[in-house]
Write a protein that holds these residues in place. Structure first.
Motif, PDB file in Angstrom:
ATOM      1  N   VAL A  67       0.848  -1.192   0.000  1.00  0.00           N
ATOM      2  CA  VAL A  67       0.000   0.000   0.000  1.00  0.00           C
ATOM      3  C   VAL A  67       0.885   1.243   0.000  1.00  0.00           C
ATOM      4  CG1 VAL A  67      -1.656   1.352   1.360  1.00  0.00           C
ATOM      5  CG2 VAL A  67      -1.948  -1.119   1.124  1.00  0.00           C
ATOM      6  N   LEU A  68       0.580   2.180  -0.887  1.00  0.00           N
ATOM      7  CA  LEU A  68       1.256   3.475  -0.905  1.00  0.00           C
ATOM      8  C   LEU A  68       0.326   4.527  -0.301  1.00  0.00           C
ATOM      9  CD1 LEU A  68       3.070   3.714  -4.373  1.00  0.00           C
ATOM     10  CD2 LEU A  68       3.877   2.733  -2.219  1.00  0.00           C
ATOM     11  N   VAL A  69       0.915   5.443   0.441  1.00  0.00           N
ATOM     12  CA  VAL A  69       0.149   6.526   1.076  1.00  0.00           C
ATOM     13  C   VAL A  69       0.743   7.866   0.680  1.00  0.00           C
ATOM     14  CG1 VAL A  69      -0.568   5.096   3.024  1.00  0.00           C
ATOM     15  CG2 VAL A  69       1.550   6.425   3.189  1.00  0.00           C
ATOM     16  N   ILE A 121       3.707  -0.903   3.814  1.00  0.00           N
ATOM     17  CA  ILE A 121       3.323   0.481   3.529  1.00  0.00           C
ATOM     18  C   ILE A 121       4.545   1.312   3.143  1.00  0.00           C
ATOM     19  CG2 ILE A 121       2.238   2.555   4.478  1.00  0.00           C
ATOM     20  CD1 ILE A 121       0.683   0.870   6.365  1.00  0.00           C
ATOM     21  N   ARG A 122       4.339   2.213   2.175  1.00  0.00           N
ATOM     22  CA  ARG A 122       5.418   3.124   1.772  1.00  0.00           C
ATOM     23  C   ARG A 122       4.817   4.450   1.322  1.00  0.00           C
ATOM     24  NH1 ARG A 122       9.283   4.549  -2.399  1.00  0.00           N
ATOM     25  NH2 ARG A 122       8.161   3.595  -4.144  1.00  0.00           N
ATOM     26  N   MET A 123       5.591   5.510   1.468  1.00  0.00           N
ATOM     27  CA  MET A 123       5.239   6.822   0.921  1.00  0.00           C
ATOM     28  C   MET A 123       6.297   7.178  -0.112  1.00  0.00           C
ATOM     29  SD  MET A 123       4.764  10.455   2.923  1.00  0.00           S
ATOM     30  CE  MET A 123       4.416  11.981   2.025  1.00  0.00           C
ATOM     31  N   PRO A 124       5.932   7.197  -1.403  1.00  0.00           N
ATOM     32  CA  PRO A 124       6.929   7.400  -2.457  1.00  0.00           C
ATOM     33  C   PRO A 124       7.354   8.864  -2.596  1.00  0.00           C
ATOM     34  CG  PRO A 124       4.761   7.228  -3.427  1.00  0.00           C
ATOM     35  CD  PRO A 124       4.583   7.006  -1.947  1.00  0.00           C
ATOM     36  N   LEU A 125       8.589   9.058  -3.026  1.00  0.00           N
ATOM     37  CA  LEU A 125       9.110  10.407  -3.239  1.00  0.00           C
ATOM     38  C   LEU A 125       8.958  10.769  -4.719  1.00  0.00           C
ATOM     39  CD1 LEU A 125      10.585  12.888  -2.113  1.00  0.00           C
ATOM     40  CD2 LEU A 125      12.747  11.710  -2.533  1.00  0.00           C
ATOM     41  N   VAL A 141      -0.520  -0.836  -4.577  1.00  0.00           N
ATOM     42  CA  VAL A 141       0.368  -0.571  -5.720  1.00  0.00           C
ATOM     43  C   VAL A 141       1.475  -1.609  -5.765  1.00  0.00           C
ATOM     44  CG1 VAL A 141       1.900   1.081  -6.855  1.00  0.00           C
ATOM     45  CG2 VAL A 141      -0.086   1.909  -5.588  1.00  0.00           C
ATOM     46  N   SER A 142       1.653  -2.202  -6.934  1.00  0.00           N
ATOM     47  CA  SER A 142       2.745  -3.137  -7.173  1.00  0.00           C
ATOM     48  C   SER A 142       3.529  -2.652  -8.386  1.00  0.00           C
ATOM     49  CB  SER A 142       2.187  -4.544  -7.411  1.00  0.00           C
ATOM     50  OG  SER A 142       3.225  -5.481  -7.572  1.00  0.00           O
TER      51      SER A 142
END
Length: 220
Positions: A67-69, A121-125, A141-142
């Protein structure tokens, strides 16, 4: 028929974000740029869309979707609890190439695959990804590729593999470093690296005041 938006053009970017938001809310798939590789995503709370994502990739439920946040604060509603160590890592490396495996909140009505009660969980830059995530909310998201094929480093590479299974492609140009995120398991008594990628064990160890070997699970 898929729609492709060139996000280097401000007008197209705004139109693309609107189209991608609408597609996600309608249970369809979108491809977006991230700071690692391109991702294929959907509304994390739409179980049918998550199933379609897994099918598009040719991937089983035994490999649940991360999951992206779009913000730090979103995480509090998704996890059972955030340990002080997890918060230290979030503050140090988000947004960026760090994924955390944490215990999900038991009340969540989602189905990301066979997660055994945890979620990654990750928060993308990446500004386009962040903008979309803030409009849609948490997204499953994959990497935007068929399972077993190279991850897509451009929207065109993603389209070559996934075609019209995706409703909207947001083209943010070539991806940055095609390096996968580092994955840290925070569900046990001590953090453990499951995959070392964009963030090194030494960087993590400095923040956590730990031995890198302990993080890697190689302490004798």
């Amino acid at each position: 028929m898929s729609a492709v938006f060139d996000c280097s053009d401000q007008n197209e970017r705004e139109a693309g974000i609107r189209a991608a938001e609408g597609a996600a809310r309608a249970g369809r798939l979108v491809v977006m740029p991230t700071d690692t590789v391109y991702g294929i995503g959907c509304d994390a709370f739409d179980s049918e869309a998550v199933s379609a994502l897994l099918a598009a990739k040719g991937r089983g439920r035994d490999m649940p979707v991360p999951v992206l946040v779009g913000s730090w604060h979103t995480v509090d509603g998704l996890v059972r609890s955030m340990s002080p160590q997890a918060r230290e890592l979030v503050q140090a490396f988000w947004p960026g190439g760090l994924s955390l495996v944490v215990e999900q909140a038991p009340s969540l009505a989602w189905d990301l695959g066979d997660t055994s009660g945890s979620v990654m969980i990750r928060m993308p830059l990446h500004p386009v990804a962040i903008e979309l995530l803030r409009e849609v909310g948490p997204m499953a998201v994959s990497s935007a590729n068929i399972s077993g094929q190279p991850p897509a480093a451009s929207a065109q590479q993603a389209r070559d593999q996934l075609g019209d299974q995706v409703a909207v492609y947001l083209d943010g140009g070539p991806s940055g470093e095609a390096v996968a995120s580092t994955i840290v398991d925070m569900t046990g008594p001590t953090p453990k690296i499951l995959r070392e990628g964009a963030i090194t064990a030494e960087d993590l160890a400095e923040v956590l005041d730990m031995d890198p070997a302990e993080l890697r699970g190689t302490v004798s």
